[in-house]
Design a protein around this motif. Structure first.
Motif, PDB file in Angstrom:
ATOM      1  N   ALA A  44       4.707  11.170  -3.965  1.00 14.92           N
ATOM      2  CA  ALA A  44       5.959  10.718  -4.812  1.00 14.92           C
ATOM      3  C   ALA A  44       6.755   9.987  -3.823  1.00 14.92           C
ATOM      4  CB  ALA A  44       6.703  11.746  -5.233  1.00 14.92           C
ATOM      5  N   ARG A  45       6.862  10.239  -2.368  1.00 18.46           N
ATOM      6  CA  ARG A  45       7.449   9.340  -1.482  1.00 18.46           C
ATOM      7  C   ARG A  45       6.623   7.874  -1.339  1.00 18.46           C
ATOM      8  NH1 ARG A  45      12.331  11.112   0.317  1.00 18.46           N
ATOM      9  NH2 ARG A  45      12.410  13.056   0.935  1.00 18.46           N
ATOM     10  N   ILE A  46       5.406   8.000  -1.376  1.00 17.34           N
ATOM     11  CA  ILE A  46       4.809   6.764  -1.168  1.00 17.34           C
ATOM     12  C   ILE A  46       5.025   5.869  -2.484  1.00 17.34           C
ATOM     13  CG2 ILE A  46       2.430   5.592  -1.214  1.00 17.34           C
ATOM     14  CD1 ILE A  46       1.962   8.282   0.444  1.00 17.34           C
ATOM     15  N   ARG A  47       4.941   6.526  -3.631  1.00 20.55           N
ATOM     16  CA  ARG A  47       5.246   5.918  -4.789  1.00 20.55           C
ATOM     17  C   ARG A  47       6.718   5.261  -4.753  1.00 20.55           C
ATOM     18  NH1 ARG A  47       2.169   9.211  -9.845  1.00 20.55           N
ATOM     19  NH2 ARG A  47       0.252   8.324  -9.293  1.00 20.55           N
ATOM     20  N   ALA A  48       7.544   5.989  -4.448  1.00 21.64           N
ATOM     21  CA  ALA A  48       9.059   5.556  -4.200  1.00 21.64           C
ATOM     22  C   ALA A  48       9.261   4.134  -3.213  1.00 21.64           C
ATOM     23  CB  ALA A  48       9.762   6.560  -3.698  1.00 21.64           C
ATOM     24  N   HIS A  49       8.527   4.293  -2.246  1.00 14.49           N
ATOM     25  CA  HIS A  49       8.329   3.180  -1.154  1.00 14.49           C
ATOM     26  C   HIS A  49       7.910   2.007  -1.983  1.00 14.49           C
ATOM     27  CE1 HIS A  49       9.708   4.977   2.608  1.00 14.49           C
ATOM     28  NE2 HIS A  49       8.651   5.836   2.404  1.00 14.49           N
ATOM     29  N   LEU A  50       6.897   2.226  -2.816  1.00  8.53           N
ATOM     30  CA  LEU A  50       6.069   0.973  -3.500  1.00  8.53           C
ATOM     31  C   LEU A  50       6.989   0.457  -4.406  1.00  8.53           C
ATOM     32  CD1 LEU A  50       2.570   2.507  -4.053  1.00  8.53           C
ATOM     33  CD2 LEU A  50       3.077   0.541  -2.470  1.00  8.53           C
ATOM     34  N   ARG A  51       7.852   1.429  -5.232  1.00  7.28           N
ATOM     35  CA  ARG A  51       8.601   0.775  -6.344  1.00  7.28           C
ATOM     36  C   ARG A  51       9.817  -0.089  -5.728  1.00  7.28           C
ATOM     37  NH1 ARG A  51      11.752   0.873 -10.717  1.00  7.28           N
ATOM     38  NH2 ARG A  51      10.717   1.500 -12.759  1.00  7.28           N
ATOM     39  N   THR A  52      10.212   0.500  -4.711  1.00  8.21           N
ATOM     40  CA  THR A  52      11.271  -0.427  -3.940  1.00  8.21           C
ATOM     41  C   THR A  52      10.806  -1.529  -3.069  1.00  8.21           C
ATOM     42  OG1 THR A  52      11.432   1.564  -2.104  1.00  8.21           O
ATOM     43  CG2 THR A  52      13.180   1.483  -3.854  1.00  8.21           C
ATOM     44  N   ARG A  53       9.496  -1.620  -3.117  1.00  5.61           N
ATOM     45  CA  ARG A  53       8.754  -2.695  -2.268  1.00  5.61           C
ATOM     46  C   ARG A  53       8.892  -2.777  -0.719  1.00  5.61           C
ATOM     47  NH1 ARG A  53       8.925  -7.616  -6.472  1.00  5.61           N
ATOM     48  NH2 ARG A  53       9.549  -6.380  -8.486  1.00  5.61           N
ATOM     49  N   GLU A  54       9.140  -1.620  -0.275  1.00  5.66           N
ATOM     50  CA  GLU A  54       8.952  -1.101   1.384  1.00  5.66           C
ATOM     51  C   GLU A  54       7.535  -1.047   1.488  1.00  5.66           C
ATOM     52  OE1 GLU A  54      12.450   1.654   2.041  1.00  5.66           O
ATOM     53  OE2 GLU A  54      11.769   1.935   0.328  1.00  5.66           O
ATOM     54  N   ALA A  55       6.808  -2.175   1.685  1.00  4.81           N
ATOM     55  CA  ALA A  55       5.413  -1.966   1.726  1.00  4.81           C
ATOM     56  C   ALA A  55       4.801  -1.520   2.995  1.00  4.81           C
ATOM     57  CB  ALA A  55       4.836  -3.524   1.495  1.00  4.81           C
ATOM     58  N   ASP A  56       5.319  -1.821   4.160  1.00  4.31           N
ATOM     59  CA  ASP A  56       5.065  -1.407   5.383  1.00  4.31           C
ATOM     60  C   ASP A  56       4.920   0.430   5.514  1.00  4.31           C
ATOM     61  OD1 ASP A  56       4.571  -3.649   6.423  1.00  4.31           O
ATOM     62  OD2 ASP A  56       6.500  -4.173   7.043  1.00  4.31           O
ATOM     63  N   ALA A  57       6.239   0.702   5.046  1.00  2.00           N
ATOM     64  CA  ALA A  57       6.640   2.231   4.895  1.00  2.00           C
ATOM     65  C   ALA A  57       5.585   2.773   4.051  1.00  2.00           C
ATOM     66  CB  ALA A  57       7.830   2.543   4.514  1.00  2.00           C
ATOM     67  N   ALA A  58       5.245   2.335   2.741  1.00  2.00           N
ATOM     68  CA  ALA A  58       4.113   2.663   1.762  1.00  2.00           C
ATOM     69  C   ALA A  58       2.840   2.723   2.574  1.00  2.00           C
ATOM     70  CB  ALA A  58       4.099   2.011   0.688  1.00  2.00           C
ATOM     71  N   LEU A  59       2.419   1.776   3.215  1.00  2.00           N
ATOM     72  CA  LEU A  59       1.188   1.829   4.049  1.00  2.00           C
ATOM     73  C   LEU A  59       1.090   2.590   4.952  1.00  2.00           C
ATOM     74  CD1 LEU A  59      -1.517   0.536   3.801  1.00  2.00           C
ATOM     75  CD2 LEU A  59      -0.503  -1.367   5.314  1.00  2.00           C
TER      76      LEU A  59
END
Length: 213
Positions: A44-59
């Motif tokens: 869920a955290r990763i998806r939230a990062h992806l939705r807000t386009r925080e690509a580095d944090a998501a990766l």
């Protein structure tokens, strides 16, 4: 699961509250075991990062999943393993859209090959990855064909959010009549589910050149 749904429709503040509650409830667990709840929380955290386009944090977060999952055996569950791979791919694609590299392309191709051997749903994710790589290479007709394959897989798997996002992606690569039909089908889903900022949902589930803006 509630946090996943909230992230999907764009209610990120509510999702954050749910995740905070989950973190408190998990505080009493024994030792450093990585449990199902930990995995769902991280996804869920990763998806939230992806939705807000925080690509580095998501990766960064997605790349930690395999090691955490292997520690307590979750990596051996094919559906969880492939979900982790697809999340890594989405994050890689978001980073790629900003700064493409040959190494990232090779990693994405490898993940696509791995996902092709998975469930119908993950076969759709594999086709999405291949479509995006083709589109970024200027091979629009190949990209449209792979997106059509992804649509078929997602429709069979009954994953409506992915299906709507893929339709919106393909709409940018086809003629006017088919484009209008695909856009209408996608918008019907977004309106029915009250999705906020649909382009951000596309960036979360099916990142590609058309959703950078």
């Amino acid at each position: 699961m509630l946090a996943w749904s909230l992230v999907g429709v764009g209610q990120l503040e509510q999702a954050a509250k749910v995740l905070s509650t989950c973190a408190r409830l998990q505080g009493d667990k024994i030792g450093d075991r990585y449990l199902f709840a930990d995995l769902f929380h991280d996804i869920a955290r990763i998806r939230a990062h992806l939705r807000t386009r925080e690509a580095d944090a998501a990766l960064a977060a997605a790349r930690r999943l395999p090691a955490n999952m292997k520690r307590d055996g979750l990596w051996h569950v094919a559906s969880f393993r492939d979900e982790a791979r697809s999340l890594i791919a989405c994050a890689e694609l978001q980073v790629w859209l900003r700064a493409p590299t040959g190494a990232a392309r090779r990693r994405l191709r490898k993940i696509a090959r791995q996902l092709r051997g998975g469930s119908i749903y993950q076969q759709g994710n594999a086709a999405l990855i291949e479509a995006t790589l083709a589109e970024l290479a200027g091979r629009s007709s190949v990209a449209a064909a792979r997106l059509a394959t992804a649509e078929a897989r997602f429709e069979t798997a009954s994953v409506e959010a992915h299906l709507a996002c893929t339709r919106l992606r393909r709409a940018a690569l086809v003629g006017a009549e088919e484009r209008a039909e695909l856009q209408a089908l996608a918008q019907d889903y977004f309106q029915r589910e009250r999705v906020q900022a649909p382009q951000d949902l596309v960036m979360m589930l099916a990142p590609g050149p058309g959703c950078r803006g």
